[in-house]
Design an enzyme around this catalytic site. Sequence first.
Site, PDB file in Angstrom:
ATOM      1  CB  SER A   1      -0.956  -0.041   1.190  1.00 23.70           C
ATOM      2  OG  SER A   1      -1.979   0.910   1.063  1.00 23.70           O
TER       3      SER A   1
ATOM      4  CD  GLU B   1      -5.521  -4.080  -3.628  1.00 25.50           C
ATOM      5  OE1 GLU B   1      -5.551  -3.769  -2.419  1.00 25.50           O
ATOM      6  OE2 GLU B   1      -4.482  -4.499  -4.193  1.00 25.50           O
TER       7      GLU B   1
ATOM      8  CG  HIS C   1      -5.704  -2.550   0.732  1.00 24.80           C
ATOM      9  ND1 HIS C   1      -4.846  -2.419  -0.331  1.00 24.80           N
ATOM     10  CD2 HIS C   1      -5.233  -1.682   1.690  1.00 24.80           C
ATOM     11  CE1 HIS C   1      -3.911  -1.526  -0.041  1.00 24.80           C
ATOM     12  NE2 HIS C   1      -4.109  -1.077   1.188  1.00 24.80           N
TER      13      HIS C   1
END
Length: 516
Positions: free
Chosen positions: A200, A322, A421
């Site tokens: 990320s 995600e 995610h």
Amino acid sequence: MTDTQGHAPPVVRLPAGRLRGVFEGGVAAFKGVPYAAPPVGDLRWRVARPHPGWSGTRDATSYGPSSPQMFVEGGDPVLGGHGLPPFDDDCLTLNVWTPDPGGAGRPVLVWIHGGGFVSGSGSLPVYSGETFARDGDLVVVTLNYRLGPLGYLSFGDGAAAEDGPANFWLTDQLAALRWVHDNIAHFGGDPDSVTVAGQSGGALSTAALAGHPEAQKLFGRAILQSPPFGLHIPTRAEYRQRVDAYLRFAGVKDAGELRRLPWTRLVEAAGGLFAHTTRWGYWPTPFLPVRDDLTLFRHPAQALLHGAATGIDVLVGWTREEANFGFALDAGYAESTRDQVLDRIAKTFGEGPAADVYAEYARARPGGRPVGVLMDLITDELFRVPCVELAEARAALGRPVWAYQFDLPAPVYGGRLAAAHCLELPFVFDNFGSWAHAPLVEGIDPVMREGLARSMHQAWIAFARTGDPNHAGMPAWEPYRTGARTTMRFGSAVHPVDDLAGRARRLHARRAPASE
């Protein structure tokens, strides 16, 4: 004093002073090691500076403080609570795990945590380097760096030399890489065989470092897990509005007054900026990297396509859903209407194509609700498509790049999180015992979990050691090429797929021209 196996504590001698660590899980760990001077007082919002060192033997058996940040007591419904505090301005420390401090020549893996530029810590047990050090015979480094207002605010317009850089977080990470280069041999590592990895915001950081003229000379491989390359990265002038808004929320006129505030007040003001900048249907990012032409010269998504950075080996990937991480459990988004989602699509594709784009997404989710279309749009726009575009561009240059998609869904909350995610993290580190606090991993079949974790963990180890993720425990993984867009699918089965993201890639080729 000895450990439970009768070993004396490991000790290393660095130019800055001696360190005493601890044995954990069969490897030596050195925690809370300062890599730069404390960024406190007048050093707030200054470039990271060398640490002056210490006398005697410094205890390195416990983690250093995390960068000050917003914190929900008890944790959140996806990641749970993991005991993140204590926080402190004096947070520029790193941690090292090594199979043998007296050895030499081991490849080095440097991990940069994510957290939307506002949260996270290299001091979290979920990022312990123990498994990589033990299973991969690697020297592993994790680090803390300045977050939120302490790392992502700057107060000049860049017109004067004294304004300096805008990205203090990046100067921290660069200082940590310098420290690794200068010191890692004392832990048995090879300073000329360094992989930088992150997830990320940490993946975006890794790409940004690849574009920095000095940093790109300090590592040769990059692992980019779910980099949010779809973010607009502002110039100093564009970012000035956010800086001014933050000053208003903090109740001060300038950086001088801000330096006199306790960090607790800085974090409170960050909450105001969070609310001020949040937009419906967009991932919230109150603080952002800035293209300052001193530390960051172009969008990080472009960094690995220019100059010396093209020589860095790249592994890049995303999770299938995600966006579900941030939106799927939000009741407001669950009731999204078709018109709301059409309006959001129009912001990316323009008014004309919006209905056709909606229909294209809806066809991929038969019987799906508008919120499902929105989740796929955000996932594609922020993560999947920009990652694929990086792979396409690298392939066109003839430079090495391996691509993957993580597909295993989380069973929790009736499956609403899906392959969200962050879900790949415990598989990459193969450390599910450290994730007991996280609802995200609840209910995953243990047999499937172990097999998939073994495949991913060993692939990351292979890449860190050789620049190639292939190993005997999984199918052959070919690099991504324009003629054969191989993408490894990590799910209930592990297998390569040609052009796995082709539908999204072709669809987003129709989007409106970018503003930057």
